[in-house]
Design a protein around this motif. Structure first.
Motif, mmCIF file in Angstrom:
data_model
loop_
_atom_site.group_PDB
_atom_site.id
_atom_site.type_symbol
_atom_site.label_atom_id
_atom_site.label_comp_id
_atom_site.label_asym_id
_atom_site.label_seq_id
_atom_site.Cartn_x
_atom_site.Cartn_y
_atom_site.Cartn_z
ATOM 1 N N ALA A 255 0.816 -1.220 0.000
ATOM 2 C CA ALA A 255 0.000 0.000 0.000
ATOM 3 C C ALA A 255 0.844 1.262 0.000
ATOM 4 O O ALA A 255 0.437 2.289 -0.546
ATOM 5 C CB ALA A 255 -0.940 0.006 1.205
ATOM 6 N N SER A 256 2.024 1.211 0.634
ATOM 7 C CA SER A 256 2.844 2.405 0.738
ATOM 8 C C SER A 256 4.320 2.034 0.728
ATOM 9 O O SER A 256 4.689 0.894 1.014
ATOM 10 C CB SER A 256 2.496 3.191 2.008
ATOM 11 N N ILE A 257 5.121 2.997 0.415
ATOM 12 C CA ILE A 257 6.571 2.831 0.406
ATOM 13 C C ILE A 257 7.187 4.015 1.129
ATOM 14 O O ILE A 257 6.559 5.070 1.281
ATOM 15 C CB ILE A 257 7.110 2.726 -1.031
ATOM 16 N N ARG A 258 8.411 3.844 1.571
ATOM 17 C CA ARG A 258 9.083 4.902 2.326
ATOM 18 C C ARG A 258 10.141 5.558 1.450
ATOM 19 O O ARG A 258 10.922 4.882 0.786
ATOM 20 C CB ARG A 258 9.711 4.339 3.600
ATOM 21 N N SER A 259 10.133 6.883 1.451
ATOM 22 C CA SER A 259 11.105 7.627 0.652
ATOM 23 C C SER A 259 12.438 7.705 1.389
ATOM 24 O O SER A 259 12.542 7.361 2.565
ATOM 25 C CB SER A 259 10.594 9.050 0.381
#
Length: 609
Positions: free
Chosen positions: A207-211
């Motif tokens: 659902a999400s990724i970390r920059s």
């Protein structure tokens, strides 16, 4: 202007010859500028004698060093004058020519029958403009104009490769154009992709990724860049700007690129619903148009306004539509042939009492196609805006270390000076040290996008704000890396970067993906405008010329990009740097992504501290 008859011209010359204004040696012409015929242009025929040329004559700015000093002082957070931007009148006083120069140029023009009523001048009187036929221009400049055609585009211009001035006039004129300027001013863009998905597999179960900066970004941002993606990636989610504090963001449009109202509304409906039914202020310059036929919508213009205004809504918004571009059509009797269109924009914006505090331009050209004298003078004009508190962003280019061709396999990368040697090709105006050059990244976590324009100027020396960072970057390269292909003492490009690929826009009534540093410049500009919004709302002055801040305190609010490269000219180009990452006193930069990408939350805290 009514061109004087030959008898009147003879009378004028007789009178001048009889006066103390001239001497036998003083009347002789001396070459002011001479260039090799530029690559890609062929001489077609002598220019028609009655073809009208809009001559622009630049007079020296003897106090420019004082303006530059003031620019750096008001732009340096560690200086007592920081933020004390100059007024329009103060800047004009610092760039005004000496009275001797004004008199010498006026006398020279009068000797050719050109009266004061025929002239127009910039507010500082450092530019003189006059319309003359080719026949008179050739007499004034001791030259011959020809029609030249660009092989690839088919565009044609009236130019010469050499011109001169009377010896006594030389010290009082920096340059005269159009003469040797063969630039093919163009939008910075790669190919337009009207595809549904990015050419990379994305795990739909994530659902999400970390920059790299630690922000959480929706995983869809690895296939499509939206306003939401950029706010998440650059830590601006939840920040609301003001519509009434006087902050304004500006976008420049050229070459018949029209920002379409309907496309903007479709974009807002999809990505910024609260902005639906809002629009922008339009300013037309030099015959600029506002063609709202859907088929006339420009992808470049739509991209610029949709993302710059979408990021900053409800900040006051201005789009400058500037007219004036070749081609000249040789078989017309009295065609119109213009200067580079951004000089027309500069004329307007320098005369404006209240320009936008933040302005983005996604246009430019290979530095070597612009005569050095012209580039230096245009850059000096940009410095005037910086001293007045305006932040100027320019796309760094889409050819990596090569020319404007985004395909590295077809770049030529030969010098334009007759030597035909291989060299990296920096872009202008991005190479001007008084603007902020914006390169490109892609994916999350971010890497340098391959087309990100970068390298080192051949015209402008390394500015002092880059001394430490660029020196260390060059020292980190393997000995002999690209020796002879670039100028190791030149101004480094870019300064910063943002995402530059797979932006989802609306243009000509449909949605699709586009890429190029034409996307990264309005994006970075949007976040600078939000910083100015915070400052102005707090009763503080805007940032103005950014680079001394970015290479100083501001670097703590930027995320270093440590992988990727920008191939071109048969090389892999420069690499994004990852050296000294654990040294907090080290300002890390590279010739692909510059200092890195913005973290708005950190930058806001820094500028308000």
């Amino acid at each position: 202007m009514k061109v004087p008859s030959s008898s009147v011209q003879l009378l004028v010359l007789f009178v001048l010859a009889s006066s103390a204004l001239t001497a036998p040696q003083g009347c002789s012409h001396k070459i002011k500028e001479q260039i090799e015929p530029p690559k890609g242009w062929v001489k077609v025929a002598p220019a028609p004698a009655d073809h009208i040329i809009n001559l622009r004559i630049a007079l020296p700015q003897p106090e420019f060093a004082s303006l530059e000093k003031a620019l750096y002082e008001v732009s340096d957070p560690d200086h007592a004058r920081y933020g004390q931007h100059l007024s329009k009148e103060e800047v004009e006083e610092l760039v005004a020519p000496h009275p001797e120069s004004l008199n010498a140029v006026d006398d020279w023009l009068a000797s050719h029958g050109i009266s004061q009523g025929d002239l127009s001048r910039s507010p500082a009187k450092d530019w003189v403009k006059v319309r003359v036929p080719v026949s008179l221009a050739e007499e004034m400049l001791n030259t011959t104009y020809y029609v030249w055609r660009h092989i690839e585009s088919g565009d044609a211009v009236v130019r010469t490769t050499s011109y001169g001035l009377p010896e006594h006039v030389h010290p009082h004129v920096d340059l005269v154009q159009p003469t040797t300027l063969f630039s093919t001013f163009q939008g910075m863009k790669t190919t337009y992709r009207w595809s549904a998905n990015r050419q990379q597999s994305v795990d739909s179960g994530v659902a999400s990724i970390r920059s790299a900066s630690g922000t959480v970004v929706d995983s869809s941002c690895n296939s499509t860049i939206t306003i939401t993606c950029l706010k998440e990636l650059y830590n601006a989610t939840g920040y609301n700007s003001s519509a009434t504090n006087g902050n304004t963001i500006g976008i420049t449009g050229y070459l018949e690129q029209y920002a379409n109202y309907m496309d903007l509304q479709d974009f807002y409906a999809q990505q910024r619903p609260d902005a639906v039914n809002s629009t922008f202020n339009l300013i037309t310059i030099n015959g600029g148009q506002n063609n709202q036929t859907l088929s006339a919508a420009g992808v470049e213009a739509d991209l610029d306004v949709e993302f710059a205004y979408g990021l900053t809504y409800p900040t006051n918004r201005t789009f400058f539509s500037t007219g004036g571009s070749p081609p000249y059509i040789p078989d017309m009797n009295t065609p119109t042939d213009t200067n580079e269109p951004y000089t027309q924009w500069l004329d307007y914006i320098l005369a404006s009492p209240n320009p936008p505090q933040t302005i983005s331009t996604s246009y430019g050209d290979d530095e070597q196609t612009v005569p050095e004298s012209y580039a230096l003078r245009a850059c000096a004009d940009f410095a005037q805006l910086g001293a007045r508190g305006v932040s100027l962003m320019f796309s760094s280019g889409d050819g990596g270390v090569g020319d404007g061709d985004p395909d590295p396999t077809t770049q030529t990368c030969y010098t334009n000076d007759g030597r035909n040697v291989t060299r990296f090709i920096p872009g202008f105006p991005a190479s001007c040290p008084y603007v902020t050059a914006v390169g490109g990244t892609t994916y999350v976590p971010e890497v340098a996008v391959s087309f990100s324009g970068g390298g080192f100027s051949n015209y402008f020396g390394r500015p002092r704000y880059q001394t430490e960072a660029v020196t260390k970057y060059l020292a980190s390269l393997a000995p002999g890396t690209y020796e002879g292909l670039y100028n190791p003492f030149g101004r480094g490009i870019p300064d910063v970067s943002t995402q530059a690929d797979y932006f989802q826009i609306w243009s000509q009534g449909r949605s699709g993906h586009v890429g190029g540093t034409s996307a990264s410049s309005p994006t970075f500009t949007g976040f600078v405008s939000l910083l100015n919004d915070a400052l102005i709302s707090a009763g503080r002055p805007p940032l103005g010329f950014l680079n001394p801040f970015l290479y100083g305190r501001g670097v703590a609010g930027l995320t270093d990009i440590t992988s990727g490269n920008n191939p071109g000219c048969g090389t892999e180009g420069f690499n994004a740097s990852s050296h000294h990452l654990h040294d907090i006193n080290y300002v890390n930069t590279d010739a692909v992504t510059g200092l890195g990408t913005p973290n708005f939350g950190l930058l806001k805290d820094i500028v308000l501290s």
